[in-house]
Design an enzyme around this catalytic site. Sequence first.
Site, mmCIF file in Angstrom:
data_model
loop_
_atom_site.group_PDB
_atom_site.id
_atom_site.type_symbol
_atom_site.label_atom_id
_atom_site.label_comp_id
_atom_site.label_asym_id
_atom_site.label_seq_id
_atom_site.Cartn_x
_atom_site.Cartn_y
_atom_site.Cartn_z
ATOM 1 N N ARG A 102 0.890 -1.175 0.000
ATOM 2 C CA ARG A 102 0.000 0.000 0.000
ATOM 3 C C ARG A 102 0.918 1.213 0.000
ATOM 4 O O ARG A 102 1.738 1.380 0.911
ATOM 5 C CB ARG A 102 -0.905 0.010 1.229
ATOM 6 C CG ARG A 102 -1.565 1.366 1.423
ATOM 7 C CD ARG A 102 -2.674 1.344 2.451
ATOM 8 N NE ARG A 102 -3.838 0.657 1.944
ATOM 9 C CZ ARG A 102 -5.047 0.756 2.493
ATOM 10 N NH1 ARG A 102 -5.238 1.511 3.558
ATOM 11 N NH2 ARG A 102 -6.076 0.106 1.988
ATOM 12 N N GLN A 132 -10.298 -3.661 -3.193
ATOM 13 C CA GLN A 132 -11.564 -3.073 -2.764
ATOM 14 C C GLN A 132 -12.641 -3.277 -3.827
ATOM 15 O O GLN A 132 -13.742 -3.745 -3.539
ATOM 16 C CB GLN A 132 -11.341 -1.566 -2.527
ATOM 17 C CG GLN A 132 -12.578 -0.829 -2.080
ATOM 18 C CD GLN A 132 -13.014 -1.228 -0.687
ATOM 19 O OE1 GLN A 132 -12.228 -1.180 0.233
ATOM 20 N NE2 GLN A 132 -14.255 -1.646 -0.521
ATOM 21 N N ASP A 225 -17.042 7.628 -1.465
ATOM 22 C CA ASP A 225 -15.772 7.482 -0.746
ATOM 23 C C ASP A 225 -15.443 8.863 -0.162
ATOM 24 O O ASP A 225 -16.104 9.857 -0.500
ATOM 25 C CB ASP A 225 -14.678 7.012 -1.727
ATOM 26 C CG ASP A 225 -13.330 6.756 -1.051
ATOM 27 O OD1 ASP A 225 -13.290 6.633 0.187
ATOM 28 O OD2 ASP A 225 -12.313 6.675 -1.774
ATOM 29 N N CYS A 265 -16.358 2.309 0.821
ATOM 30 C CA CYS A 265 -15.216 1.422 1.084
ATOM 31 C C CYS A 265 -14.750 1.518 2.539
ATOM 32 O O CYS A 265 -14.115 0.602 3.033
ATOM 33 C CB CYS A 265 -14.076 1.765 0.138
ATOM 34 S SG CYS A 265 -13.527 3.480 0.286
ATOM 35 N N ARG A 293 -14.144 -8.113 1.860
ATOM 36 C CA ARG A 293 -12.721 -7.945 1.549
ATOM 37 C C ARG A 293 -11.976 -9.239 1.894
ATOM 38 O O ARG A 293 -11.116 -9.694 1.151
ATOM 39 C CB ARG A 293 -12.129 -6.784 2.363
ATOM 40 C CG ARG A 293 -12.678 -5.404 2.053
ATOM 41 C CD ARG A 293 -12.208 -4.903 0.716
ATOM 42 N NE ARG A 293 -10.763 -4.876 0.607
ATOM 43 C CZ ARG A 293 -9.967 -3.909 1.084
ATOM 44 N NH1 ARG A 293 -10.492 -2.870 1.683
ATOM 45 N NH2 ARG A 293 -8.655 -3.978 0.934
HETATM 46 N N1 NVA Z 1 -9.709 6.955 -1.406
HETATM 47 C C1 NVA Z 1 -9.332 6.541 -0.089
HETATM 48 C C2 NVA Z 1 -9.608 5.095 0.092
HETATM 49 C C3 NVA Z 1 -9.284 4.539 1.455
HETATM 50 C C4 NVA Z 1 -9.524 3.073 1.563
HETATM 51 C C5 NVA Z 1 -7.874 6.870 0.158
HETATM 52 O O1 NVA Z 1 -7.056 6.645 -0.747
HETATM 53 O O2 NVA Z 1 -7.544 7.361 1.228
HETATM 54 N N1 CP Z 2 -11.219 0.250 2.571
HETATM 55 C C1 CP Z 2 -9.943 0.099 2.997
HETATM 56 O O1 CP Z 2 -9.039 -0.206 2.234
HETATM 57 O O2 CP Z 2 -9.804 0.276 4.332
HETATM 58 P P1 CP Z 2 -8.404 0.466 5.098
HETATM 59 O O3 CP Z 2 -7.805 1.743 4.578
HETATM 60 O O4 CP Z 2 -8.769 0.529 6.534
HETATM 61 O O5 CP Z 2 -7.522 -0.692 4.768
#
Ligand code: NVA
Ligand code: CP
Length: 317
Positions: A102, A132, A225, A265, A293
Amino acid sequence: MKDFISIHDLSARQVEEILNLAADLKDKQKNKVKHEYLWAKSLAMIFEKPSTRTRVSFEVGMWQLGGLAINLDQEAIGLGTRESVGDVARTLSRFADAILIRTFAHDKVSELAKYASVPVINALSDLLHPCQALADVFTVIEKKGRDLKGLKMAYIGDGNNVCHSLMSASAKVGINLTVATPRGYEPNEKIVDQAFADARKAGIEIDILNDPVIAAQGADVIYTDVWTSMGQEAESRKRKAEFRDFQINSALVGLAKPDYIFMHCLPAHRGEEVTDQVIDGPNSVVFDQAENRLHVQKAILVKLLGDKQLALYLENR
Ligand code: NVA
Ligand code: CP
């Protein structure tokens, strides 16, 4: 399929196989059917941004599959600072059977995959959030049935990573999608072109608008979102003002079908992109969506790591 980085890279058939396997794994989990499809396999997880759902669902998922997940945060690993991305990729490939990341720039995911000899899973980049979106279409099918013809999903909010992957996933499974964003926050053009091409193949429509009212009208699914994604915190004030008309509230969902479902999400910024009344209301499926998930990612892991092992297991049981 070596890596899981973008849904656009998968065929419609591969997506279907993952979703079917996810349903099977969910069933097994609910009925406590023992299996260890990924016995002794391991997953190294690099998180350069915070996470609750992704981290816990992958960790629990690997454990349920008989394997191990190891969490490596940015402070410990220093990807690209303490050590080059390529060297981390090659080192982790000697210890773990897959690497999850991530991160911010999507290029970092691609670079990691280039040097890793094991599968790389994109657990969110600034561009995409494929884990997701696959869980999201799984949830839509679970709630609305397999006959997706004529179903209308509306994504109302920022044209961000979640929106991008949702466009690809909808096109692969055949769900009509209307995206409504404020001007200047439309999804990335390259991703839109890819999704349009996939949508043509599937015979469905993806519309990109700037009007939340048109998007919500007659929708079966309303999805939103956060307005400010991780890494964009400095823009938060400006975004709050510019997204004001895009809040999912009782008035907006009043335009959807009476049996619409609300999806997010998570994490949600309550009172910004969605009101408590909607997210806590009877049409909200956000926690079922979060649970999925786990099941869908287990299927992704088995597809990437355990196809042969799974076949052997099924033969010998
Ligand atoms: N669009 C959000 C999704 C979090 C799961 C972000 O990137 O922070
Ligand atoms: N939706 C999602 O990816 O949640 P987290 O950021 O908590 O992993």
